[in-house]
Design an enzyme around this catalytic site. Sequence first.
Site, mmCIF file in Angstrom:
data_model
loop_
_atom_site.group_PDB
_atom_site.id
_atom_site.type_symbol
_atom_site.label_atom_id
_atom_site.label_comp_id
_atom_site.label_asym_id
_atom_site.label_seq_id
_atom_site.Cartn_x
_atom_site.Cartn_y
_atom_site.Cartn_z
ATOM 1 N N ASP A 30 55.323 30.308 56.427
ATOM 2 C CA ASP A 30 54.116 29.555 56.090
ATOM 3 C C ASP A 30 53.840 28.577 57.211
ATOM 4 O O ASP A 30 54.769 28.081 57.863
ATOM 5 C CB ASP A 30 54.301 28.825 54.756
ATOM 6 N N THR A 86 42.872 34.233 49.462
ATOM 7 C CA THR A 86 41.522 34.794 49.635
ATOM 8 C C THR A 86 40.583 34.093 48.664
ATOM 9 O O THR A 86 40.122 34.692 47.704
ATOM 10 C CB THR A 86 41.493 36.314 49.354
ATOM 11 N N LYS A 211 42.778 47.138 42.179
ATOM 12 C CA LYS A 211 43.134 45.776 41.792
ATOM 13 C C LYS A 211 41.922 45.041 41.185
ATOM 14 O O LYS A 211 42.009 44.420 40.129
ATOM 15 C CB LYS A 211 43.667 45.021 43.012
ATOM 16 N N CYS A 267 42.543 34.077 39.355
ATOM 17 C CA CYS A 267 42.187 35.468 39.671
ATOM 18 C C CYS A 267 40.900 35.958 39.013
ATOM 19 O O CYS A 267 39.992 36.407 39.704
ATOM 20 C CB CYS A 267 43.324 36.390 39.282
HETATM 21 C C1 UDX Z 1 45.569 37.817 35.863
HETATM 22 C C2 UDX Z 1 45.986 39.270 35.630
HETATM 23 O O1 UDX Z 1 46.486 39.425 34.305
HETATM 24 C C3 UDX Z 1 47.026 39.688 36.645
HETATM 25 O O2 UDX Z 1 47.335 41.062 36.486
HETATM 26 C C4 UDX Z 1 46.470 39.442 38.046
HETATM 27 O O3 UDX Z 1 47.431 39.759 39.015
HETATM 28 C C5 UDX Z 1 46.029 38.003 38.194
HETATM 29 O O4 UDX Z 1 45.107 37.664 37.179
HETATM 30 P P1 UDX Z 1 46.560 35.392 35.308
HETATM 31 O O5 UDX Z 1 45.333 34.835 35.934
HETATM 32 O O6 UDX Z 1 47.869 34.796 35.684
HETATM 33 O O7 UDX Z 1 46.690 36.974 35.615
HETATM 34 O O8 UDX Z 1 46.410 35.201 33.740
HETATM 35 P P2 UDX Z 1 46.159 36.102 32.446
HETATM 36 O O9 UDX Z 1 47.322 36.001 31.548
HETATM 37 O O10 UDX Z 1 45.723 37.460 32.800
HETATM 38 O O11 UDX Z 1 44.951 35.306 31.750
HETATM 39 C C6 UDX Z 1 43.696 35.135 32.393
HETATM 40 C C7 UDX Z 1 42.768 34.333 31.547
HETATM 41 O O12 UDX Z 1 42.326 35.085 30.413
HETATM 42 C C8 UDX Z 1 43.375 33.056 30.986
HETATM 43 O O13 UDX Z 1 42.415 32.028 31.057
HETATM 44 C C9 UDX Z 1 43.683 33.408 29.542
HETATM 45 O O14 UDX Z 1 43.688 32.288 28.702
HETATM 46 C C10 UDX Z 1 42.551 34.352 29.223
HETATM 47 N N1 UDX Z 1 42.875 35.286 28.134
HETATM 48 C C11 UDX Z 1 43.786 36.280 28.334
HETATM 49 C C12 UDX Z 1 42.245 35.163 26.911
HETATM 50 O O15 UDX Z 1 41.418 34.258 26.703
HETATM 51 N N2 UDX Z 1 42.526 36.074 25.919
HETATM 52 C C13 UDX Z 1 43.426 37.070 26.099
HETATM 53 O O16 UDX Z 1 43.611 37.859 25.162
HETATM 54 C C14 UDX Z 1 44.079 37.184 27.334
#
Ligand code: UDX
Length: 439
Positions: A30, A86, A211, A267
Amino acid sequence: MRIAMLGAGYVGLVSGACFAEFGVEVRLVDTDAAKVAGLREGRIPIYEPGLDRLVEDNAREGRLRFTTDLAEAMAGADAVFLSVGTPSRRGDGHADLSYVFAAAEQVARAAAGPLVLVTKSTVPVGTGRRVREVVRAARPDLPIEVASNPEFLREGSAIGDFMRPDRVVIGTGDGPGGERALAVLKRLYRPLYLIETPIVATSIETAELTKYAANAFLAMKVTFINEVADLCERVGADVHDVARGMGLDGRIGRKFLRAGPGYGGSCFPKDTLALARTAADAGSPVRLVETTIAVNEERKAAMAERVVAALGGDVAGKTVAVLGLTFKPETDDMRDAPSLSVLPPLAAAGAKLRAFDPAGTGTARQLLPAGVHYAANALDAAKGADALVLLTEWNEFRALSSARLREAMRGDVVLDFRNVYDPEAMRAAGFRYHSIGRP
Ligand code: UDX
């Protein structure tokens, strides 16, 4: 085997530590010298369950090393991974790829021999091809093979997701160079063969799009159930049961059907936006994704209005307790968290805010209005509150005693935006209880 990983952010740190756990020698590079110095002393810059132990163990064994020196990190490496950020570009929502291209060029210049250069950062379709142009221009003398290996890990369960993934997607170029890159990547993931993880071997473009398509689909699924939840409220149905009844259909699946205040995080918001931009530019718009983005933005803002309505249309001078500020539990990440859309309008309307989050308070202080009071725990936040809003479903909030909550509060309004509590029990405890999509 040996790899260099560029970028000690979320993805770089987690995948670097996990590859080391697989037995690979990992050099994590890094440019941030303070971060590298901290990591060498075992200070992990992010909150991720189990990561501190994993880093400590593998650093002790010498498999995981941290450096600011790219050439040193690349010496003898079978592959170099790019896991730089990114972010969304200001203004147009396209992914900002300047870090990716700059890193790729530096890698090419530092290369001492043939190399496999793997993009792990989430990058729009076509980036791999451009990375290849960048490295060819920098080092026409060397065979540098570009590959794409997107990461699907979730914050809060990142290590488990890396160690036991549903699949590994590997995109490589044509010809013997591409085959060589695929072989190197397959060897790196060899421990996953034991648990029969499917490997999806494909072209670079397909891997890149996979992705985005996966993330956009999940964001759409969440947004769909959120809209169904609103409808449930109008017609007297229960979204929890609708989701269960739908999700048991194997074609739909039970996951990602929890209604809530709208998705956030590092994400979904960024990747849906980038996919919509890429698709529009390619003349093949993804309208479902465009609508998902708009619906989700409106939803997060509408959550503040629900609080105001539950308090009789005016929050001026009222005290609102907020439980959970991060975009989801088991992370300190506040990026695009619903709290950022809910708290500022309440503060602007004159509400006094008392917030508690088990991990996100440090970042929240920089992002939320200055007047927010940060409580020591959930009950402390509830002290004297007219209303209590649950925004993030941290486990410790599930275990709260409704009787003690009721005692601590001045008012009796609870808005449970994650459907954590049992409506009957909350009403029995004397609350005016609002949840999402349940009668
Ligand atoms: C996500 C993807 O799941 C992962 O595969 C990718 O690599 C990065 O983005 P992350 O952002 O860590 O992961 O969180 P995730 O658990 O997927 O939740 C994303 C958002 O959706 C959160 O705000 C969560 O609260 C919301 N969510 C998720 C809901 O509101 N309801 C659900 O049933 C699931």
